[in-house]
Enzyme design. Structure first.
Site, PDB file in Angstrom:
ATOM      1  CB  CYS A   1      19.517  22.689  53.533  1.00 20.93           C
ATOM      2  SG  CYS A   1      17.742  22.339  53.503  1.00 20.93           S
TER       3      CYS A   1
ATOM      4  CB  VAL B   1      18.610  21.859  48.592  1.00 22.57           C
ATOM      5  CG1 VAL B   1      19.360  22.450  47.422  1.00 22.57           C
ATOM      6  CG2 VAL B   1      18.816  22.713  49.847  1.00 22.57           C
TER       7      VAL B   1
ATOM      8  CE1 TYR C   1      14.932  27.139  58.022  1.00 19.56           C
ATOM      9  CE2 TYR C   1      14.610  25.140  59.298  1.00 19.56           C
ATOM     10  CZ  TYR C   1      15.358  25.883  58.408  1.00 19.56           C
ATOM     11  OH  TYR C   1      16.530  25.390  57.901  1.00 19.56           O
TER      12      TYR C   1
END
Length: 322
Positions: free
Chosen positions: A54, A124, A190
């Site tokens: 991530c 996270v 994204y």
């Protein structure tokens, strides 16, 4: 194709016109250098739960490494393959492990221990308070800033260090560039990858490359984005740049150009990668397995590509720039 014909990766974070709208961070309390605060900055009290895959977690891993906080703040890495039902999992796989702090099987347990009513997506990084057994923050922005500014009694005065990641003289410019790079690049990839309409995808993807073009121009006359050494903004950009050719170019359809096609950006990424300690925070295997295997709506076969073959250790030639 209408938006109703496309499965969204995160349906609760999808607008009616097909745009990906990221959920807000749920926990945003602060560790303070003040010993009387609810969460005082002391060594050994806090623990980071992260994923090497991530980019948001990667930011905090880099800052922890650069500031020498490994012995003061523990860290546990989750499995890069996120469970469809339960989310991020603690497993004994290469580069990850079980949870030595609480024995959690899934990171969701930390969220529910902090707020039993929590129903959002589990993300996270997480900064966990081992004393009160709750999440302090799941905001990567806040965690980075806490590590940079509230732990100086442990790391030494940042103002006298080459590793001052949030120098007072550049804070306004750092905040301005952070916001722009986040909206159009860090989160922009994204927005392109999780878009469920052509219009939403194209709007986000073109914004990504407008940002890359502008960064390429900025880096033509300076080694780093703001100061004569990397600051917070550089590392925020780095975590997306280092993943770009391996996952965002193909998997998220951001395929006008690769980072290796930009002479200045490609040298810049290698320069940052070769900064002392940073290479060990980059795990391309975790990155590719997470994106290509977990996002089965985008890649239903779950086949992880063997490439690209990228040499981040090649000489970058940027030493002469100031």
């Amino acid at each position: 194709m209408s938006t109703t014909q496309v499965k969204a990766q995160f349906p609760a974070e999808q607008s009616a016109d097909g745009q990906f709208v990221r959920q807000q961070d749920a926990f945003r309390r602060w560790v303070r250098a003040d010993a009387s605060s609810e969460f005082p900055a002391v060594a050994g009290r806090y623990h980071l739960y992260v994923s090497l895959a991530c980019p948001w977690a990667h930011r905090t891993i880099v800052v922890r490494k650069l500031l020498g906080l490994e012995s003061a703040i523990g860290m546990t890495v989750v499995d890069p393959v996120r469970d469809d039902e339960h989310g991020w999992a603690f497993r004994e796989v290469p580069g990850a492990s079980s949870d030595p702090i609480n024995g959690f099987q899934y990171l969701r347990e930390a969220y529910l221990a902090t707020d039993p009513q929590y129903r959002g997506r589990v993300t996270v990084p997480v900064l966990w308070d081992t004393q009160t057994r709750q999440i302090v923050s799941n905001s990567d922005d806040d965690i980075m800033r806490m590590l940079e500014t509230e732990f100086t009694a442990i790391t030494g005065s940042a103002s006298t260090s080459r590793l001052d990641l949030f120098p007072e003289t550049h804070r306004e410019e750092i905040e301005t560039l952070n916001e722009w790079i986040y909206e159009t690049f860090n989160n922009g990839v994204y927005k392109a990858g999780f878009a469920t309409s052509q219009q939403a995808y194209e709007q986000a993807a073109y914004a990504v490359f407008d940002t890359l073009d502008r960064l390429e121009q900025r880096l033509s006359s300076r080694r780093f984005l703001i100061d004569d050494h990397p600051v917070e903004t550089d590392w925020r950009a780095f975590v997306t740049l280092v993943r770009f050719d391996a996952v965002y170019y193909g998997h998220f359809k951001c395929n006008l150009r690769r980072i290796v096609d930009y002479p200045n950006l490609w040298g810049y990424v290698r320069d940052l990668y070769q900064y002392d300690g940073v290479a060990e925070t980059v795990n391309i295997d975790h990155i590719k397995r997470h994106y290509y295997f977990t996002h089965d709506d985008i890649n239903p076969t779950r086949i992880v590509p063997i490439g690209p073959d990228i040499d981040f250790t090649a000489p970058h030639g940027r030493e002469a720039l100031k």
